[in-house]
Design a protein around this motif. Sequence first.
Motif, PDB file in Angstrom:
ATOM      1  N   THR A 274       6.296 -47.755 -51.930  1.00  0.00           N
ATOM      2  CA  THR A 274       7.029 -48.393 -53.024  1.00  0.00           C
ATOM      3  C   THR A 274       8.280 -49.263 -52.868  1.00  0.00           C
ATOM      4  O   THR A 274       8.392 -50.355 -53.198  1.00  0.00           O
ATOM      5  CB  THR A 274       7.228 -47.446 -54.195  1.00  0.00           C
ATOM      6  N   VAL A 275       9.183 -48.616 -51.931  1.00  0.00           N
ATOM      7  CA  VAL A 275      10.479 -49.250 -51.749  1.00  0.00           C
ATOM      8  C   VAL A 275      10.252 -50.322 -50.781  1.00  0.00           C
ATOM      9  O   VAL A 275      10.878 -51.514 -50.635  1.00  0.00           O
ATOM     10  CB  VAL A 275      11.241 -48.062 -51.326  1.00  0.00           C
ATOM     11  N   THR A 276       9.199 -50.179 -49.813  1.00  0.00           N
ATOM     12  CA  THR A 276       8.724 -51.436 -49.101  1.00  0.00           C
ATOM     13  C   THR A 276       8.549 -52.629 -49.851  1.00  0.00           C
ATOM     14  O   THR A 276       8.879 -53.910 -49.437  1.00  0.00           O
ATOM     15  CB  THR A 276       7.881 -51.035 -48.091  1.00  0.00           C
ATOM     16  N   GLY A 277       7.515 -52.347 -50.784  1.00  0.00           N
ATOM     17  CA  GLY A 277       6.949 -53.623 -51.398  1.00  0.00           C
ATOM     18  C   GLY A 277       8.449 -54.040 -52.394  1.00  0.00           C
ATOM     19  O   GLY A 277       8.429 -55.399 -52.480  1.00  0.00           O
ATOM     20  N   GLN A 278       9.321 -53.085 -52.832  1.00  0.00           N
ATOM     21  CA  GLN A 278      10.496 -53.752 -53.599  1.00  0.00           C
ATOM     22  C   GLN A 278      11.388 -54.583 -52.733  1.00  0.00           C
ATOM     23  O   GLN A 278      11.772 -55.406 -53.201  1.00  0.00           O
ATOM     24  CB  GLN A 278      11.222 -52.563 -54.451  1.00  0.00           C
ATOM     25  N   LEU A 279      11.678 -54.001 -51.511  1.00  0.00           N
ATOM     26  CA  LEU A 279      12.463 -54.784 -50.504  1.00  0.00           C
ATOM     27  C   LEU A 279      11.778 -56.139 -50.240  1.00  0.00           C
ATOM     28  O   LEU A 279      12.536 -57.219 -50.056  1.00  0.00           O
ATOM     29  CB  LEU A 279      12.666 -54.064 -49.364  1.00  0.00           C
ATOM     30  N   ASN A 280      10.469 -56.158 -50.011  1.00  0.00           N
ATOM     31  CA  ASN A 280       9.934 -57.297 -49.811  1.00  0.00           C
ATOM     32  C   ASN A 280       9.869 -58.493 -50.646  1.00  0.00           C
ATOM     33  O   ASN A 280      10.015 -59.520 -50.479  1.00  0.00           O
ATOM     34  CB  ASN A 280       8.229 -57.301 -49.371  1.00  0.00           C
ATOM     35  N   GLN A 281       9.815 -57.918 -52.017  1.00  0.00           N
ATOM     36  CA  GLN A 281       9.786 -58.998 -53.010  1.00  0.00           C
ATOM     37  C   GLN A 281      11.361 -59.358 -53.238  1.00  0.00           C
ATOM     38  O   GLN A 281      11.538 -60.605 -53.489  1.00  0.00           O
ATOM     39  CB  GLN A 281       9.558 -58.041 -54.501  1.00  0.00           C
TER      40      GLN A 281
ATOM     41  N   THR B  93       8.357 -35.765 -55.006  1.00  0.00           N
ATOM     42  CA  THR B  93       7.433 -36.384 -55.880  1.00  0.00           C
ATOM     43  C   THR B  93       8.046 -37.057 -57.068  1.00  0.00           C
ATOM     44  O   THR B  93       7.548 -38.028 -57.636  1.00  0.00           O
ATOM     45  CB  THR B  93       6.411 -35.107 -56.291  1.00  0.00           C
ATOM     46  N   ILE B  94       8.992 -36.257 -57.579  1.00  0.00           N
ATOM     47  CA  ILE B  94       9.762 -36.920 -58.589  1.00  0.00           C
ATOM     48  C   ILE B  94      10.535 -38.256 -58.394  1.00  0.00           C
ATOM     49  O   ILE B  94      10.361 -39.038 -59.091  1.00  0.00           O
ATOM     50  CB  ILE B  94      11.120 -35.884 -58.915  1.00  0.00           C
ATOM     51  N   PHE B  95      11.202 -38.261 -57.103  1.00  0.00           N
ATOM     52  CA  PHE B  95      11.683 -39.825 -56.617  1.00  0.00           C
ATOM     53  C   PHE B  95      10.652 -40.799 -56.512  1.00  0.00           C
ATOM     54  O   PHE B  95      10.835 -41.806 -56.813  1.00  0.00           O
ATOM     55  CB  PHE B  95      12.333 -39.552 -55.636  1.00  0.00           C
ATOM     56  N   ALA B  96       9.551 -40.324 -56.103  1.00  0.00           N
ATOM     57  CA  ALA B  96       8.459 -41.303 -56.090  1.00  0.00           C
ATOM     58  C   ALA B  96       8.027 -41.954 -57.264  1.00  0.00           C
ATOM     59  O   ALA B  96       7.936 -43.090 -57.530  1.00  0.00           O
ATOM     60  CB  ALA B  96       7.151 -40.802 -55.361  1.00  0.00           C
ATOM     61  N   ALA B  97       7.800 -41.087 -58.326  1.00  0.00           N
ATOM     62  CA  ALA B  97       7.593 -41.298 -59.708  1.00  0.00           C
ATOM     63  C   ALA B  97       8.682 -42.307 -60.272  1.00  0.00           C
ATOM     64  O   ALA B  97       8.408 -43.228 -60.829  1.00  0.00           O
ATOM     65  CB  ALA B  97       7.066 -40.214 -60.631  1.00  0.00           C
ATOM     66  N   ALA B  98       9.828 -41.663 -59.857  1.00  0.00           N
ATOM     67  CA  ALA B  98      10.946 -42.534 -60.701  1.00  0.00           C
ATOM     68  C   ALA B  98      11.130 -44.052 -60.116  1.00  0.00           C
ATOM     69  O   ALA B  98      11.326 -44.839 -60.761  1.00  0.00           O
ATOM     70  CB  ALA B  98      12.229 -41.897 -60.401  1.00  0.00           C
ATOM     71  N   LEU B  99      10.856 -44.180 -58.813  1.00  0.00           N
ATOM     72  CA  LEU B  99      10.914 -45.601 -58.100  1.00  0.00           C
ATOM     73  C   LEU B  99       9.762 -46.403 -58.369  1.00  0.00           C
ATOM     74  O   LEU B  99       9.964 -47.569 -58.373  1.00  0.00           O
ATOM     75  CB  LEU B  99      11.167 -45.269 -56.597  1.00  0.00           C
ATOM     76  N   ALA B 100       8.811 -45.771 -58.895  1.00  0.00           N
ATOM     77  CA  ALA B 100       7.440 -46.595 -59.039  1.00  0.00           C
ATOM     78  C   ALA B 100       7.706 -47.129 -60.546  1.00  0.00           C
ATOM     79  O   ALA B 100       6.571 -47.966 -60.950  1.00  0.00           O
ATOM     80  CB  ALA B 100       6.225 -45.729 -58.925  1.00  0.00           C
TER      81      ALA B 100
END
Length: 370
Positions: A360-367, A48-55
């Motif tokens: 979140t990371v999938t979206g960042q990689l695609n971008q 949960t902490i990492f999900a919030a940090a990456l977003a």
Amino acid sequence: MSSNPLADLSAAGVSIWLDDLSRERLNTGNLANLIAEHNVVGVTTNPTIFAAALAKGSAYDEQVRELAARGADVDATVREVTTTDVRNACDLFRDVYDATDGVDGRVSIEVDPRLANDTERTAAEALDLWKTVDRPNLMVKIPGTVEGLPAITRTLAEGVSVNVTLIFSVERYRDVMEAFIAGLEQAKANGHDLRTIHSVASFFVSRVDTEIDKRLDALDDPRAKDLRGKAAIANAVLAYAAYQETFQGARWEALAAEGARAQRPLWASTGVKDPAYSDTRYVDRLVVGNTVNTMPEKTLHAVADHGKIEGDTVTGQAAQAQEVFDGLVEVGIDLDDVFIALETEGVDKFEKSWAELLDTVTGQLNQAKG
């Protein structure tokens, strides 16, 4: 009681760990400041902490772009960015680790929560995380599920320090301590130096009150109201009594003679969720030596501002705590069902957060790939 509750808490033998980590905390000096000025001697993370940090924000953008250019997939990217944060945090806490002979200065990273019910893969991932981060002050978090117990033992047996998470019941906590002792016995047989292996058992607190209060409120029994807000503290007190009972006697003393240190209880989920309760209750009322309290930053600042640290509030309170549990049973609370529900919910929440992290990371990689 002095004018510095955090210093008082540390002096009482409670290690203060922050329940949060992000690239932003590391880059801005926020975490270094908490170490220097707020008695923080460790950090815990979870999905949960990492999900919030990456977003949030752009702190990870450069590393994600580099990984995208190298063709990294989403799982490899998540592994790289999270272990980078944890490795850097380990380096930041290295002086604390050295000064406390390895007791504190600890940074925890959790195995993929999707493996919570898979013993073999949990143990394999724990060892892989240990090797990837490659820092002596790392702790690998393994859930204290039934399937997690043998993974805990196997991981410790390889000389890896473990933070056991998602513990809700005293019965399961006893199983966790048994898994810890068995792991140290195997580590000794494997030739590892027991002085270098540390462990904490993360016993969740506020979620117990949340679940049991909800059930009490649904009862048409005048006794139920008087039991609100008492279960979590009572549960932790009984856990500490179990800890005191376990770490004594010939079996433990044989390990202690080799330099082993007892697995410390860690009070987790100490942010207060019910506004009717004091925002420092799960700190003020769980003061006892050789324990850890891992707090959200909001709770940390609340304790610094108006915490009431008045010495040991746990030792010798087991009889009163048992009376609370007896009362809960008398009004019809099914405690076994409570703890099963909490563990299931805990695993499910972390799996959901992991899925959000991957999205979140999938979206960042695609971008990054355009």
